[in-house]
Design a protein around this motif. Structure first.
Motif, PDB file in Angstrom:
ATOM      1  N   ASP A   3       0.809  -1.208   0.000  1.00 51.15           N
ATOM      2  CA  ASP A   3       0.000   0.000   0.000  1.00 51.15           C
ATOM      3  C   ASP A   3       0.849   1.267   0.000  1.00 51.15           C
ATOM      4  O   ASP A   3       0.328   2.360  -0.121  1.00 51.15           O
ATOM      5  CB  ASP A   3      -0.946   0.002   1.199  1.00 51.15           C
ATOM      6  N   LYS A   4       2.170   1.141   0.108  1.00 56.80           N
ATOM      7  CA  LYS A   4       3.054   2.303   0.107  1.00 56.80           C
ATOM      8  C   LYS A   4       3.624   2.502  -1.296  1.00 56.80           C
ATOM      9  O   LYS A   4       4.095   1.563  -1.910  1.00 56.80           O
ATOM     10  CB  LYS A   4       4.198   2.110   1.097  1.00 56.80           C
ATOM     11  N   PRO A   5       3.593   3.730  -1.798  1.00 61.54           N
ATOM     12  CA  PRO A   5       4.123   3.961  -3.146  1.00 61.54           C
ATOM     13  C   PRO A   5       5.641   3.821  -3.183  1.00 61.54           C
ATOM     14  O   PRO A   5       6.325   4.036  -2.190  1.00 61.54           O
ATOM     15  CB  PRO A   5       3.704   5.399  -3.438  1.00 61.54           C
ATOM     16  N   GLU A   6       6.155   3.443  -4.332  1.00 59.59           N
ATOM     17  CA  GLU A   6       7.597   3.298  -4.500  1.00 59.59           C
ATOM     18  C   GLU A   6       8.277   4.665  -4.561  1.00 59.59           C
ATOM     19  O   GLU A   6       9.358   4.840  -4.047  1.00 59.59           O
ATOM     20  CB  GLU A   6       7.895   2.515  -5.776  1.00 59.59           C
ATOM     21  N   PHE A   7       7.632   5.629  -5.214  1.00 60.84           N
ATOM     22  CA  PHE A   7       8.204   6.961  -5.355  1.00 60.84           C
ATOM     23  C   PHE A   7       7.186   7.990  -4.889  1.00 60.84           C
ATOM     24  O   PHE A   7       6.009   7.882  -5.178  1.00 60.84           O
ATOM     25  CB  PHE A   7       8.563   7.259  -6.810  1.00 60.84           C
ATOM     26  N   VAL A   8       7.664   8.988  -4.189  1.00 63.12           N
ATOM     27  CA  VAL A   8       6.811  10.081  -3.743  1.00 63.12           C
ATOM     28  C   VAL A   8       7.373  11.361  -4.345  1.00 63.12           C
ATOM     29  O   VAL A   8       8.516  11.726  -4.085  1.00 63.12           O
ATOM     30  CB  VAL A   8       6.782  10.188  -2.210  1.00 63.12           C
ATOM     31  N   GLN A   9       6.575  12.020  -5.165  1.00 63.55           N
ATOM     32  CA  GLN A   9       7.028  13.247  -5.796  1.00 63.55           C
ATOM     33  C   GLN A   9       6.642  14.427  -4.925  1.00 63.55           C
ATOM     34  O   GLN A   9       5.502  14.533  -4.479  1.00 63.55           O
ATOM     35  CB  GLN A   9       6.408  13.398  -7.180  1.00 63.55           C
ATOM     36  N   VAL A  10       7.596  15.299  -4.687  1.00 60.85           N
ATOM     37  CA  VAL A  10       7.363  16.488  -3.881  1.00 60.85           C
ATOM     38  C   VAL A  10       7.735  17.695  -4.719  1.00 60.85           C
ATOM     39  O   VAL A  10       8.844  17.775  -5.243  1.00 60.85           O
ATOM     40  CB  VAL A  10       8.220  16.455  -2.597  1.00 60.85           C
ATOM     41  N   LYS A  11       6.805  18.615  -4.881  1.00 53.94           N
ATOM     42  CA  LYS A  11       7.081  19.842  -5.630  1.00 53.94           C
ATOM     43  C   LYS A  11       7.203  20.991  -4.643  1.00 53.94           C
ATOM     44  O   LYS A  11       6.394  21.123  -3.726  1.00 53.94           O
ATOM     45  CB  LYS A  11       5.959  20.128  -6.615  1.00 53.94           C
ATOM     46  N   VAL A  12       8.222  21.790  -4.828  1.00 52.13           N
ATOM     47  CA  VAL A  12       8.437  22.948  -3.965  1.00 52.13           C
ATOM     48  C   VAL A  12       8.501  24.199  -4.830  1.00 52.13           C
ATOM     49  O   VAL A  12       8.719  24.136  -6.045  1.00 52.13           O
ATOM     50  CB  VAL A  12       9.740  22.796  -3.141  1.00 52.13           C
ATOM     51  N   ALA A  13       8.328  25.336  -4.183  1.00 51.06           N
ATOM     52  CA  ALA A  13       8.381  26.606  -4.903  1.00 51.06           C
ATOM     53  C   ALA A  13       9.795  26.846  -5.416  1.00 51.06           C
ATOM     54  O   ALA A  13      10.775  26.348  -4.858  1.00 51.06           O
ATOM     55  CB  ALA A  13       7.958  27.738  -3.971  1.00 51.06           C
ATOM     56  N   ALA A  14       9.880  27.598  -6.481  1.00 52.17           N
ATOM     57  CA  ALA A  14      11.190  27.910  -7.065  1.00 52.17           C
ATOM     58  C   ALA A  14      12.010  28.745  -6.083  1.00 52.17           C
ATOM     59  O   ALA A  14      11.483  29.596  -5.362  1.00 52.17           O
ATOM     60  CB  ALA A  14      11.006  28.667  -8.372  1.00 52.17           C
ATOM     61  N   LEU A  15      13.294  28.476  -6.059  1.00 49.71           N
ATOM     62  CA  LEU A  15      14.186  29.225  -5.186  1.00 49.71           C
ATOM     63  C   LEU A  15      14.472  30.599  -5.769  1.00 49.71           C
ATOM     64  O   LEU A  15      14.551  30.769  -6.980  1.00 49.71           O
ATOM     65  CB  LEU A  15      15.497  28.461  -4.985  1.00 49.71           C
ATOM     66  N   LYS A  16      14.654  31.571  -4.889  1.00 44.09           N
ATOM     67  CA  LYS A  16      14.973  32.925  -5.331  1.00 44.09           C
ATOM     68  C   LYS A  16      16.413  33.002  -5.826  1.00 44.09           C
ATOM     69  O   LYS A  16      16.740  33.769  -6.712  1.00 44.09           O
ATOM     70  CB  LYS A  16      14.747  33.913  -4.196  1.00 44.09           C
ATOM     71  N   ASN A  17      17.279  32.196  -5.239  1.00 46.93           N
ATOM     72  CA  ASN A  17      18.688  32.185  -5.619  1.00 46.93           C
ATOM     73  C   ASN A  17      18.868  31.198  -6.774  1.00 46.93           C
ATOM     74  O   ASN A  17      18.820  30.000  -6.594  1.00 46.93           O
ATOM     75  CB  ASN A  17      19.556  31.790  -4.422  1.00 46.93           C
ATOM     76  N   LYS A  18      19.121  31.695  -7.957  1.00 48.93           N
ATOM     77  CA  LYS A  18      19.265  30.844  -9.140  1.00 48.93           C
ATOM     78  C   LYS A  18      20.582  30.071  -9.137  1.00 48.93           C
ATOM     79  O   LYS A  18      20.733  29.099  -9.851  1.00 48.93           O
ATOM     80  CB  LYS A  18      19.182  31.692 -10.416  1.00 48.93           C
ATOM     81  N   ASP A  19      21.556  30.505  -8.336  1.00 50.26           N
ATOM     82  CA  ASP A  19      22.859  29.845  -8.296  1.00 50.26           C
ATOM     83  C   ASP A  19      22.872  28.625  -7.395  1.00 50.26           C
ATOM     84  O   ASP A  19      23.860  27.911  -7.342  1.00 50.26           O
ATOM     85  CB  ASP A  19      23.937  30.822  -7.814  1.00 50.26           C
ATOM     86  N   TYR A  20      21.797  28.371  -6.692  1.00 55.85           N
ATOM     87  CA  TYR A  20      21.730  27.267  -5.749  1.00 55.85           C
ATOM     88  C   TYR A  20      21.662  25.940  -6.489  1.00 55.85           C
ATOM     89  O   TYR A  20      20.852  25.757  -7.395  1.00 55.85           O
ATOM     90  CB  TYR A  20      20.512  27.420  -4.838  1.00 55.85           C
TER      91      TYR A  20
END
Length: 60
Positions: A3-20
């Motif tokens: 019942d547990k998925p193999e992969f969990v996708q997590v989306k986060v907001a874009a970072l302000k620092n583009k060099d990260y």
């Protein structure tokens, strides 16, 4: 464990620092065919959920 998925996708907001660039902070071998990778600057609630999923135990 079916019942547990193999992969969990997590989306986060874009970072302000583009060099990260994310860097691997830790890698855990879960079993023969599964590996979990944790990157730096992970949110605490995501890390907590990941660790609870990996380190499940039966109290029976």
């Amino acid at each position: 464990m079916e019942d547990k998925p193999e992969f969990v996708q997590v989306k986060v907001a874009a970072l302000k620092n583009k060099d990260y660039k994310p860097q691997k902070a830790m890698q855990l071998r879960v079993d023969q065919n599964k590996t979990g990778v944790i990157y730096n600057r992970i949110n605490n609630y995501i890390l907590d959920a990941f660790l609870k999923a990996v380190f499940t135990h039966d109290d029976a």
